[in-house]
Enzyme design. Structure first.
Site, mmCIF file in Angstrom:
data_model
loop_
_atom_site.group_PDB
_atom_site.id
_atom_site.type_symbol
_atom_site.label_atom_id
_atom_site.label_comp_id
_atom_site.label_asym_id
_atom_site.label_seq_id
_atom_site.Cartn_x
_atom_site.Cartn_y
_atom_site.Cartn_z
ATOM 1 N N CYS A 1 0.804 -0.928 0.022
ATOM 2 C CA CYS A 1 0.198 -0.145 0.027
ATOM 3 C C CYS A 1 0.913 1.233 0.111
ATOM 4 C CB CYS A 1 -0.991 -0.107 1.080
ATOM 5 S SG CYS A 1 -0.188 -0.245 2.762
ATOM 6 N N ARG B 1 -2.227 -0.976 5.270
ATOM 7 C CA ARG B 1 -3.617 -1.846 4.664
ATOM 8 C C ARG B 1 -3.265 -3.198 4.188
ATOM 9 N NH1 ARG B 1 -5.296 3.246 1.181
ATOM 10 N NH2 ARG B 1 -3.243 3.849 1.051
#
Length: 334
Positions: free
Chosen positions: A281, A286
């Site tokens: 990410c 994430r």
């Protein structure tokens, strides 16, 4: 004969009387439906329920012997009102700055993480339970696994799931209990779980089976925005495919989606279990969500590109794309 029969009948009556007396003084067992789930789970099982965590706290399973509960969040504990106002009893606040470098937000060195583990009373045999309000919890869980902790869990649904189950919270600040024990293995025990930028560039150029999977929003992937106040450039590393944003991995109640749904999302972008996959990410938070999901389900071909878009875009020589997910996956679909 009648005397013998009478003796037998008297004995039977006495046994029945004793049995009745014993049962009348025994406290009935709590109905199973009211007892938190206490069944031990496999070490590679990551996402667990609030009932399971409560069972650990109450000492009703093997994991209760050595466990640490962490509420992960960025920032100092004294400034985290969410934690100081309500957290799971016994939970220790961990500032994610402790596990990440200041300039690139990569995972800190093995020596630094070794000290963090000591400070929080964690060895490779500790049952580490993590929760938080965002993907910082998944980030901390990944670092623990990368380090070598063998039993790492994430509370599915976080503190909201805990409250929804009717369990109490505590305010204030709880202090970590450091350990003098050796961690048990050299950290990182699994350096192969992480890829650096040079390795990713090499694989993109030479390995047709490699998939660099972006876990960022659609606007980030297509280059409409960088997604970060401290990252000026927008786009993705050239050759990346879209694995959806973290919000697509969550149900409305904050729990994580069924793994089959994640697999279907990936397949739509030309990503399968047969590929070697590196999730990334912007700075590594994430991307740990799908990594943990795949890890829990036995996928062995998964990595984390920890440098992410942040480091990639620092070097203007690194090729960049700003295209749609359909365009990105076109070269990979059969």
């Amino acid at each position: 004969m009648k005397k013998k029969l009478l003796t037998v009948l008297i004995c039977i009556a006495m046994v029945a009387t004793f049995a009745t007396g014993c049962s009348s003084t025994t406290t009935p067992e709590k109905p199973a439906a009211e007892t938190p789930t206490v069944k031990a789970v496999e070490k590679t099982k990551v996402f667990v329920s609030a009932d399971w965590v409560k069972g650990v706290i109450d000492g009703k399973q093997p994991e209760s012997k050595d466990y640490v509960i962490i509420e992960a969040a960025w920032g100092q504990v004294s400034e985290d009102k969410a934690y100081t106002e309500a957290h799971i009893p016994g939970a220790i606040h961990l500032n994610t700055d402790e596990i990440e470098e200041e300039k690139k937000w990569d995972i800190r060195t093995g020596a630094e993480i070794t000290q963090v583990m000591k400070n929080y009373g964690i060895t490779k045999d500790t049952n580490v339970i993590v929760y938080g309000a965002d993907s910082g919890a998944a980030r901390v869980a990944f670092v623990c696994i990368w380090a070598g902790v063998e039993n790492v869990k994430v509370l599915d649904g976080g503190l909201n799931a805990w409250k929804k189950a009717g369990y109490p919270t505590k305010d204030g600040i709880e202090t970590a209990q450091a350990t003098a024990k050796d961690f048990g293995v050299t950290i990182p025990a699994h350096p192969d779980y992480v890829l650096a930028t040079d390795e990713v560039k090499d694989k993109l150029a030479k390995d047709k089976n490699f998939r660099l999977v972006s876990i960022r929003s659609l606007d980030e992937f297509t280059g409409k925005k960088s997604g970060y106040s401290y990252i000026k450039r927008a786009g993705e590393p050239k050759g990346a495919v879209w694995g959806h944003d973290e919000t697509d991995y969550l149900n409305e109640d904050g729990t994580f989606i069924n793994f089959d749904k994640a697999v279907a999302m990936w397949a739509d972008q030309g990503i399968t279990k047969d590929n070697e996959i590196a999730f990334y990410c912007g700075t590594g938070w994430r991307a740990t969500i799908p990594w943990l999901m795949a890890y829990e389900n036995g996928w062995k071909n998964i990595k984390l590109y920890d440098d992410g878009w942040f480091v990639w875009q620092m070097d203007e020589k690194n090729p960049v794309q700003a295209i749609t997910p359909e365009e990105a996956s076109a070269n990979y679909k059969k």
